[in-house]
Design a protein around this motif. Structure first.
Motif, PDB file in Angstrom:
ATOM      1  N   PRO A 178       0.809  -1.226   0.000  1.00  0.00           N
ATOM      2  CA  PRO A 178       0.000   0.000   0.000  1.00  0.00           C
ATOM      3  C   PRO A 178       0.840   1.273   0.000  1.00  0.00           C
ATOM      4  O   PRO A 178       0.321   2.363  -0.258  1.00  0.00           O
ATOM      5  CB  PRO A 178      -0.808  -0.108   1.302  1.00  0.00           C
ATOM      6  CG  PRO A 178      -0.763  -1.555   1.673  1.00  0.00           C
ATOM      7  CD  PRO A 178       0.565  -2.038   1.197  1.00  0.00           C
ATOM      8  N   GLY A 179       2.132   1.154   0.312  1.00  0.00           N
ATOM      9  CA  GLY A 179       3.001   2.327   0.300  1.00  0.00           C
ATOM     10  C   GLY A 179       3.367   2.845   1.679  1.00  0.00           C
ATOM     11  O   GLY A 179       3.286   4.052   1.935  1.00  0.00           O
ATOM     12  N   PHE A 180       3.796   1.937   2.586  1.00  0.00           N
ATOM     13  CA  PHE A 180       4.203   2.313   3.931  1.00  0.00           C
ATOM     14  C   PHE A 180       5.390   1.465   4.361  1.00  0.00           C
ATOM     15  O   PHE A 180       5.493   0.300   4.000  1.00  0.00           O
ATOM     16  CB  PHE A 180       3.081   2.073   4.958  1.00  0.00           C
ATOM     17  CG  PHE A 180       1.824   2.858   4.726  1.00  0.00           C
ATOM     18  CD1 PHE A 180       1.628   4.077   5.361  1.00  0.00           C
ATOM     19  CD2 PHE A 180       0.834   2.375   3.889  1.00  0.00           C
ATOM     20  CE1 PHE A 180       0.468   4.799   5.154  1.00  0.00           C
ATOM     21  CE2 PHE A 180      -0.329   3.087   3.676  1.00  0.00           C
ATOM     22  CZ  PHE A 180      -0.523   4.308   4.314  1.00  0.00           C
ATOM     23  N   VAL A 271       4.885  -2.436   4.995  1.00  0.00           N
ATOM     24  CA  VAL A 271       3.512  -2.817   5.279  1.00  0.00           C
ATOM     25  C   VAL A 271       3.010  -3.484   4.000  1.00  0.00           C
ATOM     26  O   VAL A 271       3.075  -2.895   2.920  1.00  0.00           O
ATOM     27  CB  VAL A 271       2.648  -1.591   5.631  1.00  0.00           C
ATOM     28  CG1 VAL A 271       1.185  -1.982   5.729  1.00  0.00           C
ATOM     29  CG2 VAL A 271       3.117  -0.980   6.944  1.00  0.00           C
ATOM     30  N   ALA A 272       2.562  -4.732   4.098  1.00  0.00           N
ATOM     31  CA  ALA A 272       2.232  -5.481   2.888  1.00  0.00           C
ATOM     32  C   ALA A 272       1.079  -6.429   3.114  1.00  0.00           C
ATOM     33  O   ALA A 272       0.794  -6.835   4.243  1.00  0.00           O
ATOM     34  CB  ALA A 272       3.458  -6.262   2.400  1.00  0.00           C
ATOM     35  N   GLN A 273       0.426  -6.779   2.021  1.00  0.00           N
ATOM     36  CA  GLN A 273      -0.590  -7.823   2.016  1.00  0.00           C
ATOM     37  C   GLN A 273      -0.116  -8.954   1.103  1.00  0.00           C
ATOM     38  O   GLN A 273       0.538  -8.698   0.094  1.00  0.00           O
ATOM     39  CB  GLN A 273      -1.923  -7.291   1.505  1.00  0.00           C
ATOM     40  CG  GLN A 273      -2.578  -6.284   2.415  1.00  0.00           C
ATOM     41  CD  GLN A 273      -3.985  -5.917   1.970  1.00  0.00           C
ATOM     42  OE1 GLN A 273      -4.326  -6.031   0.790  1.00  0.00           O
ATOM     43  NE2 GLN A 273      -4.816  -5.471   2.903  1.00  0.00           N
ATOM     44  N   GLY A 348      -9.250   1.595   4.549  1.00  0.00           N
ATOM     45  CA  GLY A 348      -8.980   2.446   5.705  1.00  0.00           C
ATOM     46  C   GLY A 348      -7.631   3.131   5.689  1.00  0.00           C
ATOM     47  O   GLY A 348      -7.268   3.789   6.671  1.00  0.00           O
ATOM     48  N   VAL A 349      -6.884   3.036   4.591  1.00  0.00           N
ATOM     49  CA  VAL A 349      -5.537   3.594   4.529  1.00  0.00           C
ATOM     50  C   VAL A 349      -5.529   5.089   4.852  1.00  0.00           C
ATOM     51  O   VAL A 349      -4.716   5.576   5.640  1.00  0.00           O
ATOM     52  CB  VAL A 349      -4.914   3.335   3.147  1.00  0.00           C
ATOM     53  CG1 VAL A 349      -3.704   4.230   2.923  1.00  0.00           C
ATOM     54  CG2 VAL A 349      -4.491   1.880   3.023  1.00  0.00           C
TER      55      VAL A 349
END
Length: 395
Positions: A178-180, A271-273, A348-349
């Motif tokens: 998501p970019g974190f 931070v990843a999925q 919710g990002v």
């Protein structure tokens, strides 16, 4: 029936507990040399809480957990700008909510392992050969295990996932960013600890954020997250990176960063999925973050790790020796739950860490309204997603 579990984290330990309860012989291998001390505070609730309750773990988890009154967002001088009342959130969760350090959750699971479970550190899986009547697992020390099941519970950077799916199971193909970047470390500072005791205090900031909890051993646990380009690599020197990114934050951040430990003692990662079209092949299956990481944005990774392990063990038991049928049932039952939590996390990002002042102000306004009747339930639902019933998933 025998299982080899790769990974002694939350999902792997929970699965070992449940498989042993169903009469399996279980061996866990973990590439780390011992239990990991790095980690962060988590809110443990939902279907994972129900699974832990069924496993008899709640008394120990409550003993290791912390009483948190609120998540307070503070300005550069430490003045409260907004907050979420934990009592209200706990009420929405039916009172089934506790805050606990991730390493302490793993400790409780290790302590409760049945006597027959073998846990070996400093080992990983190097090769897998799937056969009609079993799976041959070669470990990093050259020894071979013949088992009925191999489980990859080795996190988002899963070795087992790459072994069974090849390039399709690589981080490049399976992880969604998501970019974190996120970091966590523990430090000793009595002054900071006094200011945050009883609360989870976070900087009310745009694009980057630090949060702090007081621990019972006199130390402080810190949590940090900041926005990055999704393609940005991890830094080689994590301590320097953390100090550079968060160095200009106010309040107690400078004291925390001055006490930041060496890089080896800092948890730091994307931070990843994890997104996969399937979770198993033959007699090898993935569980926890290796299969369905929801990311820190969802706040439910530990809960889903415990519950997913519970569902997997239940479906294997129900399959009565037909391992492949059990794995199919596990994925059919559990995938919709995990994917729904992933969708909630992505939605919710902008609330989790606002990217601009407008969204920051909107988050403050939403939290001020959270005390109104019914509003807290709306906010909690937006954070947690749809409730899942453990009994329906383990039939």
């Amino acid at each position: 029936m025998k299982a080899v579990i790769c990974g002694a984290g939350i999902a792997g330990l929970a699965l070992a507990h449940r498989l042993a309860a169903h009469g399996w012989q279980v061996e866990i291998v973990e590439h780390a040399r011992g239990p990991r001390e790095q980690g962060y505070m988590i809110d443990f609730f939902g279907v994972g809480y129900a699974a832990a309750e069924e496993m008899g773990l709640l008394p120990r988890l409550k003993e290791l957990g912390y009483q948190i009154s609120e998540a307070a967002f503070v300005d550069e001088r430490g003045r409260r700008r907004a907050g979420l009342d934990y009592a209200q959130f706990s009420e929405v969760a039916g009172g089934k909510l506790l805050s606990i350090m991730r390493p302490d959750l793993e400790l409780a699971l290790r302590e409760d392992l049945p006597a027959g479970v073998e846990l070996r550190y400093g080992l990983s899986v190097s090769d897998v050969v799937d056969e009609d009547d079993g799976v041959r697992v070669t470990l990093s020390d050259g020894t071979v295990r013949e088992a009925d099941l191999l489980v990859g519970a080795d996190g988002i950077h899963s070795t087992v996932r790459g072994l069974i799916f090849g390039e399709a199971g690589s981080d490049e193909r399976c992880l969604r960013y998501p970019g974190f970047h996120t970091a966590a470390f523990v430090f000793d500072d009595p002054e900071v600890r006094e200011q945050v005791t009883g609360r989870f205090c976070l900087t009310d900031t745009v694009g980057r954020q630090m949060g702090f909890y007081a621990l019972r051993n006199g130390k402080v646990a810190s949590f940090a997250v900041h926005r990055v380009d999704p393609a940005a690599p991890l830094p080689e020197d994590t301590r320097s990176a953390v100090r550079e990114v968060y160095g200009s934050l106010g309040w107690v951040a400078p004291r925390a960063l001055a006490a930041c430990p060496p890089s080896a003692e800092i948890y730091y990662d994307h931070v990843a999925q994890t997104v996969l079209p399937r979770w198993s092949r033959g007699r090898t299956v993935l569980v926890g973050d290796a299969a369905y990481a929801v990311s820190l944005l969802a706040g439910q990774g530990a809960s889903l790790g415990v519950a997913g392990a519970h569902v997997l063990a239940a479906q294997l038991a129900a399959a009565d020796g037909d391992v492949r049928a059990g794995l199919e049932r596990y994925e059919r039952m559990w995938r919709p739950v995990a994917e729904e939590k992933q969708r909630v996390a992505l939605q919710g990002v902008r609330w989790f860490l606002p990217g601009n002042p407008t969204w920051l102000r909107l988050r403050r306004a939403a939290m001020r309204l959270s005390g109104l009747p019914g509003v807290n339930r709306v906010i909690a639902s937006a954070v947690t997603g749809k409730p899942a019933e453990l009994g329906e998933l383990t039939r």
